[in-house]
Every structure is written in structure tokens, then in C-alpha cells.
Design a protein around this motif. Structure first.
Motif, PDB file in Angstrom:
ATOM      1  N   GLU A 159       0.829  -1.202   0.000  1.00 29.18           N
ATOM      2  CA  GLU A 159       0.000   0.000   0.000  1.00 29.18           C
ATOM      3  C   GLU A 159       0.866   1.256   0.000  1.00 29.18           C
ATOM      4  OE1 GLU A 159      -2.650  -0.148   3.277  1.00 29.18           O
ATOM      5  OE2 GLU A 159      -3.721  -1.931   2.574  1.00 29.18           O
ATOM      6  N   GLU A 160       1.945   1.217   0.774  1.00 25.46           N
ATOM      7  CA  GLU A 160       2.860   2.359   0.805  1.00 25.46           C
ATOM      8  C   GLU A 160       3.543   2.545  -0.547  1.00 25.46           C
ATOM      9  OE1 GLU A 160       3.493   4.596   3.247  1.00 25.46           O
ATOM     10  OE2 GLU A 160       1.838   3.702   4.373  1.00 25.46           O
ATOM     11  N   LEU A 161       3.936   1.435  -1.178  1.00 27.00           N
ATOM     12  CA  LEU A 161       4.638   1.524  -2.456  1.00 27.00           C
ATOM     13  C   LEU A 161       3.727   2.027  -3.574  1.00 27.00           C
ATOM     14  CD1 LEU A 161       6.862  -1.700  -2.422  1.00 27.00           C
ATOM     15  CD2 LEU A 161       7.505   0.658  -1.877  1.00 27.00           C
ATOM     16  N   LYS A 162       2.426   1.806  -3.445  1.00 27.32           N
ATOM     17  CA  LYS A 162       1.488   2.302  -4.455  1.00 27.32           C
ATOM     18  C   LYS A 162       1.498   3.830  -4.501  1.00 27.32           C
ATOM     19  CE  LYS A 162      -1.689  -1.634  -4.409  1.00 27.32           C
ATOM     20  NZ  LYS A 162      -3.053  -2.110  -4.041  1.00 27.32           N
ATOM     21  N   ARG A 163       1.862   4.453  -3.406  1.00 26.97           N
ATOM     22  CA  ARG A 163       1.962   5.907  -3.386  1.00 26.97           C
ATOM     23  C   ARG A 163       3.140   6.405  -4.203  1.00 26.97           C
ATOM     24  NH1 ARG A 163       0.886   7.211   3.078  1.00 26.97           N
ATOM     25  NH2 ARG A 163      -1.096   6.073   3.246  1.00 26.97           N
ATOM     26  N   TRP A 164       4.001   5.467  -4.596  1.00 29.82           N
ATOM     27  CA  TRP A 164       5.193   5.832  -5.371  1.00 29.82           C
ATOM     28  C   TRP A 164       5.195   5.183  -6.744  1.00 29.82           C
ATOM     29  CZ3 TRP A 164       7.555   9.849  -3.519  1.00 29.82           C
ATOM     30  CH2 TRP A 164       7.471  10.118  -2.147  1.00 29.82           C
ATOM     31  N   GLY A 165       4.008   4.814  -7.215  1.00 26.50           N
ATOM     32  CA  GLY A 165       3.913   4.342  -8.594  1.00 26.50           C
ATOM     33  C   GLY A 165       3.765   2.858  -8.787  1.00 26.50           C
ATOM     34  N   TYR A 166       3.826   2.077  -7.719  1.00 24.14           N
ATOM     35  CA  TYR A 166       3.660   0.631  -7.881  1.00 24.14           C
ATOM     36  C   TYR A 166       2.189   0.294  -8.077  1.00 24.14           C
ATOM     37  CZ  TYR A 166       3.739  -4.381  -7.034  1.00 24.14           C
ATOM     38  OH  TYR A 166       3.585  -5.741  -7.161  1.00 24.14           O
ATOM     39  N   SER A 186       5.811  -5.451 -12.123  1.00 24.48           N
ATOM     40  CA  SER A 186       7.073  -6.195 -12.163  1.00 24.48           C
ATOM     41  C   SER A 186       7.924  -5.916 -10.938  1.00 24.48           C
ATOM     42  CB  SER A 186       7.859  -5.809 -13.421  1.00 24.48           C
ATOM     43  OG  SER A 186       8.243  -4.439 -13.367  1.00 24.48           O
ATOM     44  N   THR A 187       8.912  -6.749 -10.732  1.00 28.66           N
ATOM     45  CA  THR A 187       9.853  -6.535  -9.629  1.00 28.66           C
ATOM     46  C   THR A 187      10.632  -5.244  -9.838  1.00 28.66           C
ATOM     47  OG1 THR A 187      11.483  -7.924 -10.774  1.00 28.66           O
ATOM     48  CG2 THR A 187      10.093  -8.990  -9.119  1.00 28.66           C
ATOM     49  N   GLU A 188      10.871  -4.891 -11.109  1.00 24.95           N
ATOM     50  CA  GLU A 188      11.573  -3.647 -11.402  1.00 24.95           C
ATOM     51  C   GLU A 188      10.738  -2.446 -10.991  1.00 24.95           C
ATOM     52  OE1 GLU A 188      11.195  -6.109 -13.535  1.00 24.95           O
ATOM     53  OE2 GLU A 188      13.250  -6.857 -13.804  1.00 24.95           O
ATOM     54  N   LEU A 189       9.422  -2.514 -11.251  1.00 29.88           N
ATOM     55  CA  LEU A 189       8.541  -1.421 -10.865  1.00 29.88           C
ATOM     56  C   LEU A 189       8.465  -1.288  -9.348  1.00 29.88           C
ATOM     57  CD1 LEU A 189       6.541   0.757 -11.822  1.00 29.88           C
ATOM     58  CD2 LEU A 189       4.727  -0.976 -11.693  1.00 29.88           C
ATOM     59  N   MET A 190       8.438  -2.431  -8.662  1.00 31.54           N
ATOM     60  CA  MET A 190       8.418  -2.398  -7.198  1.00 31.54           C
ATOM     61  C   MET A 190       9.716  -1.814  -6.653  1.00 31.54           C
ATOM     62  SD  MET A 190       7.814  -5.469  -4.413  1.00 31.54           S
ATOM     63  CE  MET A 190       6.024  -5.487  -4.625  1.00 31.54           C
ATOM     64  N   ALA A 191      10.846  -2.201  -7.237  1.00 32.23           N
ATOM     65  CA  ALA A 191      12.134  -1.690  -6.784  1.00 32.23           C
ATOM     66  C   ALA A 191      12.228  -0.187  -6.992  1.00 32.23           C
ATOM     67  CB  ALA A 191      13.273  -2.403  -7.516  1.00 32.23           C
ATOM     68  N   ALA A 192      11.697   0.306  -8.128  1.00 36.34           N
ATOM     69  CA  ALA A 192      11.724   1.746  -8.403  1.00 36.34           C
ATOM     70  C   ALA A 192      10.860   2.499  -7.406  1.00 36.34           C
ATOM     71  CB  ALA A 192      11.235   2.013  -9.823  1.00 36.34           C
ATOM     72  N   ALA A 193       9.688   1.943  -7.087  1.00 36.00           N
ATOM     73  CA  ALA A 193       8.806   2.580  -6.111  1.00 36.00           C
ATOM     74  C   ALA A 193       9.447   2.586  -4.726  1.00 36.00           C
ATOM     75  CB  ALA A 193       7.466   1.849  -6.067  1.00 36.00           C
ATOM     76  N   GLU A 194      10.121   1.508  -4.382  1.00 38.46           N
ATOM     77  CA  GLU A 194      10.762   1.440  -3.070  1.00 38.46           C
ATOM     78  C   GLU A 194      11.916   2.423  -2.969  1.00 38.46           C
ATOM     79  OE1 GLU A 194      11.802  -1.722   0.378  1.00 38.46           O
ATOM     80  OE2 GLU A 194      11.751  -2.479  -1.678  1.00 38.46           O
TER      81      GLU A 194
END
Length: 342
Positions: free
Chosen positions: A210-217, A222-230
Motif C-alpha cells: 500500500e505504501e509503495l502504491k503511493r510511489w507508482g507501484y 514487475s519486480t523492477e517497478l516495485m524496486a523503483a517505487a521502493e
């Protein structure tokens, strides 16, 4: 600092041919052991970091390089330093990175804090080099940030062992950007006595998503999208949170450069606030917002270079941890959306 980073940033992004970047060779250490102390290790590391982050570059998007032997030497020195510190009886938390007091080792904490201070110094130099007039601020800011960010990403790779050893261990010890205390209250309300440890862990992971969705996830991303959001979430965190080296550098840029440029000068904007009809957002604005306003409301707003400047600024705000609901980010997103729809 030995080199003016701001000058090198301008030169590299302007395609200047006056600067020729060479690969930095591994310095001769003789019989000295770079892992013997923090001072010895930093003396060995700093020339490489400064070359990567500050030397002029004639290739946009690519930081100056160090040779393979130096890269391997840094990895070995950092590994040996961390190993020796882990085995040292003096392994306890050092003083805060305020330049006062005697520092003692904490299995890598001292090196991590030294890196943070170094990034802060470089970022502060960039802010000091900014032009006084708002009209040329974006023309300065964008290439300076792109050069800095490229260097930070390269340093992140060179110091990968810092991430693997110190950062990973700190996150495992609940010292990362998102801590148990941050989510405990909301998660605790959803936990019942019948829940297993696995169910509790699953609910904690959901809170993180939920927190990462605030940063574009997005779900299923993909794992790349999650890593970028994190990485964005890390850069948005406070200084007491341990984050990856690349996020450490971007967080310092936010604190030392973006935040001051977003701040409203004292004594301004108190008597009369600009109306929403003329600004597109509420309240007084800082230098970056004024510079953006001049650009996107000017006669050259739809020129390719103007759009590129806005896109680059929006990207820098995102990856440095400025939240998407910030007025300036919303203004930039609205402008960019209008250029695509138009």
C-alpha cells in the motif's frame, strides 16, 4: 571538495568538448591497508567517488569510470573493513553525523554516515552554484541533477557490498525506511488471536504494498517497478532510516537542494497569497515553483526543450522522494498530461 561539481554538470550536459574524462586508475597503496581504519578506507574510496560524481563527463547519462582493478580493490577493502569491524569489541553505535564528538565503529555505521556527509557536501555545492535569477534556474537544475543522479547510481554499483552487508542487515533489524512501528497500529487492528505468524507477515507485506502504491507501484507490477517505487519511498524517508546507497544520495539531494528551492523566502507571501486562478495551486511558492510558472506560462512552453525540462524536473522530484500530492508535482503532471493530450 577538490572540484566544482556544478561546473562539471553544466559542461557535461551542454556537450562541451573541453573536458576529456579518463578512467581513474587504482592508486598505489604500497603496504598500507585501506581497511585498517575508517580514515584509511575513506582516503582510498574518496578519489573514486569524487571522480565518478564530480569529474566532467562528455557522455550524458554515463558517469566517469574507474578501472577494474580499482573497482575490485574498493569491493575488497569495504569487505575487509566490514569483516574486521564485525569482529571488533568496539562495535557500538557512533555519534550522530554532526561533525562533533569522536566516532567509533558500529560494523559499518561509520562508513555509511561518512557517505551521507559526503553526498550532503556535494549537494550543498550544487545549491550554492544555482543562478540567482529564477528564469535560468531550471536550465541549471536539470543538468546538475542528471549528472549527480548518474554518478550516484554508479557509486551504488561500486559500493554494492555496503547495500548487501550494512543496509540489508539494518533492514532486517527493522531500521529501514518502513518499520514495524510505522504499520503496527493499523496492522494490529486486523490481527486476531487465531492468526498465525504467516498471516501476520502477510498483512505486514500488504501494508508495505500500500505504501509503495503511493510511489507508482501497481498490483501485479514487475519486480523492477516495485524496486523503483521502493527507491522513491527510501528517498522520502527521514535521516534516521537506513536506505540503499542510491537512495541515500537522492535523499540528500532532496534535503539539501530541492527542499530549499521549494521553500518560500522569509518575509514573502505573508501579506497576500497568490490566487488559485493565477497560480493553479494554493499558497506561496518557492524558487522552483516560480521558475516552473515562468516556463509553462511563457511563449516557449510547448517547445521540445521546455517539455524536456519539465519532464526531467518531475522525474527528479519523484525519485528524490517528493510525494505525488505535492502542489508542484501536481502542476507538472497536469502540464505534461496536457501536452500529450494536445
Amino acid at each position: 571538495m577538490n572540484t566544482s561539481f556544478t561546473e562539471s554538470a553544466r559542461g557535461s550536459n551542454a556537450g562541451s568538448s573541453r573536458a576529456h574524462t579518463t578512467t581513474l586508475r587504482n592508486p598505489d597503496q604500497g603496504s598500507a591497508n585501506p581497511a585498517a581504519s575508517l580514515a584509511a578506507l575513506w582516503n582510498y574510496l574518496e578519489p573514486a567517488l569524487h571522480h565518478i560524481l564530480c569529474s566532467p563527463s562528455t557522455t550524458p547519462g554515463k558517469a566517469p569510470s574507474i578501472d577494474v582493478a580499482y573497482h575490485v580493490g574498493i569491493h575488497t577493502a569495504v569487505y575487509n573493513y566490514f569483516t574486521s569491524q564485525s569482529e571488533s569489541p568496539a562495535n557500538y553505535v557512533p555519534s550522530r553525523p554532526n561533525g562533533k564528538g569522536k566516532e567509533v565503529s558500529s560494523s559499518g555505521t561509520d562508513l555509511y554516515q561518512q557517505l551521507d556527509r559526503y553526498f550532503a557536501d556535494i549537494a550543498q555545492e550544487n545549491l550554492l552554484g544555482a543562478p540567482p535569477d529564477d528564469a535560468s534556474l531550471l536550465e541549471y537544475y536539470v543538468p546538475a541533477f542528471e549528472r549527480y543522479s548518474t554518478g550516484i547510481q554508479s557509486i551504488n554499483r561500486v559500493l554494492n557490498y555496503v547495500n548487501r552487508h550494512y543496509v540489508k542487515r539494518s533492514v532486517d533489524e527493522d531500521k529501514g525506511w518502513l518499520r514495524l512501528t510505522d504499520v503496527l497500529e493499523s496492522v494490529a487492528k486486523a490481527i486476531t488471536a487465531e492468526d498465525t505468524r504467516e498471516k501476520i507477515s502477510a498483512k505486514l507485506r500488504e501494508k508495505r504494498r500500500e505504501e509503495l502504491k503511493r510511489w507508482g507501484y501497481v498490483d501485479g507490477g514487475s519486480t523492477e517497478l516495485m524496486a523503483a517505487a521502493e527507491a522513491c519511498a527510501e528517498a522520502a524517508s527521514s535521516l534516521d532510516r537506513v536506505v540503499s546507497v542510491v537512495s541515500l544520495g537522492h535523499r540528500r539531494w532532496r534535503i539539501e537542494v530541492i527542499d530549499p528551492l521549494l521553500a518560500v523566502p522569509k518575509g514573502k507571501g505573508k501579506k497576500k497569497k497568490p490566487s488559485a486562478s493565477t497560480t493553479g495551486d494554493k499558497g506561496p511558492r518557492g524558487r522552483l515553483a516560480r521558475s516552473v510558472k515562468d516556463l509553462i506560462e511563457g511563449p516557449y512552453a510547448l517547445e521540445p526543450n521546455s517539455i524536456r525540462l519539465v519532464e526531467s524536473l518531475a522525474n527528479s522530484l519523484r525519485i528524490c522522494g517528493i510525494r505525488m500530492d505535492h502542489p508542484l508535482r501536481k502542476k507538472l503532471d497536469k502540464f505534461l498530461a496536457s501536452t500529450k493530450n494536445g
